[in-house]
Design an enzyme around this catalytic site. Sequence first.
Site, PDB file in Angstrom:
ATOM      1  N   GLU A   1     -25.400 -23.389  49.652  1.00  0.00           N
ATOM      2  CA  GLU A   1     -25.029 -24.623  48.950  1.00  0.00           C
ATOM      3  C   GLU A   1     -25.890 -25.810  49.346  1.00  0.00           C
ATOM      4  OE1 GLU A   1     -23.014 -22.661  50.697  1.00  0.00           O
ATOM      5  OE2 GLU A   1     -21.827 -21.680  49.126  1.00  0.00           O
TER       6      GLU A   1
ATOM      7  N   HIS B   1     -11.827 -24.688  41.722  1.00  0.00           N
ATOM      8  CA  HIS B   1     -11.027 -24.238  42.868  1.00  0.00           C
ATOM      9  C   HIS B   1     -10.738 -25.357  43.857  1.00  0.00           C
ATOM     10  CE1 HIS B   1     -12.397 -20.619  40.964  1.00  0.00           C
ATOM     11  NE2 HIS B   1     -11.608 -19.866  41.699  1.00  0.00           N
TER      12      HIS B   1
END
Lengths: 314, 281
Positions: free
Chosen positions: A56, A107
Amino acid sequence: MWEMAKQRDAYGETLVELGRKRDNIVVLGADLAGSCRLKKFGEEFPERMFNVGIAEQNMTGIAAGLALSGKTVFSSTFAVFATGRAYDQIRQSIAYPELDVKIVATHAGITVGGDGASHQMLEDIALMRVLPNVKVVAPADYNESRKATFAIAEEEGPFYMRMGRSSVPIITEKNDPFELGKATVLREGEDVTLIGTGIMVSECLKAAEMLNKQHDVDAKVLNMSTIKPLDDESIVRSARDTGGIVTAEEHVVSQGMGSGISQVLAESNYHVPMKRVGIPNVFGESGESDELMEKYGLTAEHIVESAHDVLERR
Amino acid sequence: MPTLNGSKVEELEKIARRVRVHIVRSTNEAGSGHPGGSLSATDILTALYFEVMDHKPEEPNWPKRDRLVLSKGHAAPALYGVLAEAGYFPVEELMTLRKLGSRLQGHPHVKTTPGVDASTGSLGQGLSVAAGMALAAKLNREPYRVFAICGDGELQSGQIWEAAMFSSHNNLDNLIVFLDRNNLQIDGSTEKVNSIEPIISKWNSFGWHVLEIEGHDMDEIVDSVERAEEVHGQPTMIIAHTVKGKGVPFMEGSLAFHGKAANDKQLETALEALGEKNGGD
């Protein structure tokens, strides 16, 4: 009662439409392309979709480099990784140079469910709203997720958009207006204002019905889909007109939307009673979404209780 | 057979000398900054901006320009010195480094300084940004190249290796990275703090084309880029062996001047060593 749909489905479908309209849109994923609904875009525009793998921090830097080269970048993964893992990368490489990168997370929140605390991001609004240049959006349902995706693509600059995992009630109409930075009134009322964001907006609507039917309280409901910048004007107007505010968010209460609203009110001329509904400053745990909403204080009943508290303090 | 003729080398060396003067002067004036790592990267930056890169100082955002990401953002004084010499902004402005209201921030910022291509400073991030730019060039079928300069201590950062993997996976042969291998980081020798060796085999195993040069030799720097360009489908890592503080004897190989500017007396000595006392060129 309400039809249900996943916000991330709306996101994925909208990305494809955006891709057709604008050839400078590039999408990045970090091994969660399926979960984040990036695959349709990838199938139609394979040359503009990159899966960086479980990396990420790199994804965030790649997004910066692409944006510095004229691309509008949608960078997506779960909220916990998007904002937590890559925080310094967002700060240094995207927020500071004010690049056209949209960090769109799925999420978010406790309704992630069974995965438990490691994956239930309850601090992302706090992390993102404190960053200069970054705007924060939390659409309420499927229709708004679609409109918000279009809107953040249209407005240049860094955005953080948060959505959940689960199916949530469709509470807005396809043709309802949507404007970044503007709250929408979903229900007029005179006695108290319930301000929700994300999936808590539908709980506010349920609470307003309960207050009306069971307690003869006429509650106004505001959908605060942009958390930064907050719609100060409509917050203050609601405080003035109804004399009490309850906020509701699927996030820790200490530094979320409700905190922002309390700051707006504190500096206004309307110091009305207020109560923030949200998760205390704790980690979540595994469970079904509805069980967790109940245990961590995120249901319409909790909002009703808070409304009574506010009414009693007037 | 050298790539550059003797007079070109001499010209580049003269510019680099002036940049070194700017570095010691501007950091002294600021009272802080990172002269050591600026001086080690000076020759690489000078060769890139005055011989290798296609760019237009009069049009800093020219879309077709070659880009440079200074991943080791603390070497900003060197980048600023080179950009000023190239004409992006007046040389006199260098003395505003780190001062309130200056366009020359302590670390490079794309929004304030003409010629700066990315905001850096938090180490380990620049390679990803450079890779994103190289990817955009590929997407746009543009021939421009993206250069990056990384510090050796940065290789301890995990994101560097995420970017390394990504760049070779995506065949970014338009990405050429210099490693300013001066062997020192703020807490000591890289090998003592947390060993980054063996560097060559690490980058090779990550799918990169790897070259090794003397990082203060103009001809080797320029030649290494030409060799990198001959390789297709792979990014290139050029390990440039350098000396921290290069050109200022009392700063050479010294840890003391990693993050500290010369005081006024030391500045005199430095300028003398750089030939500035005798009128320079």
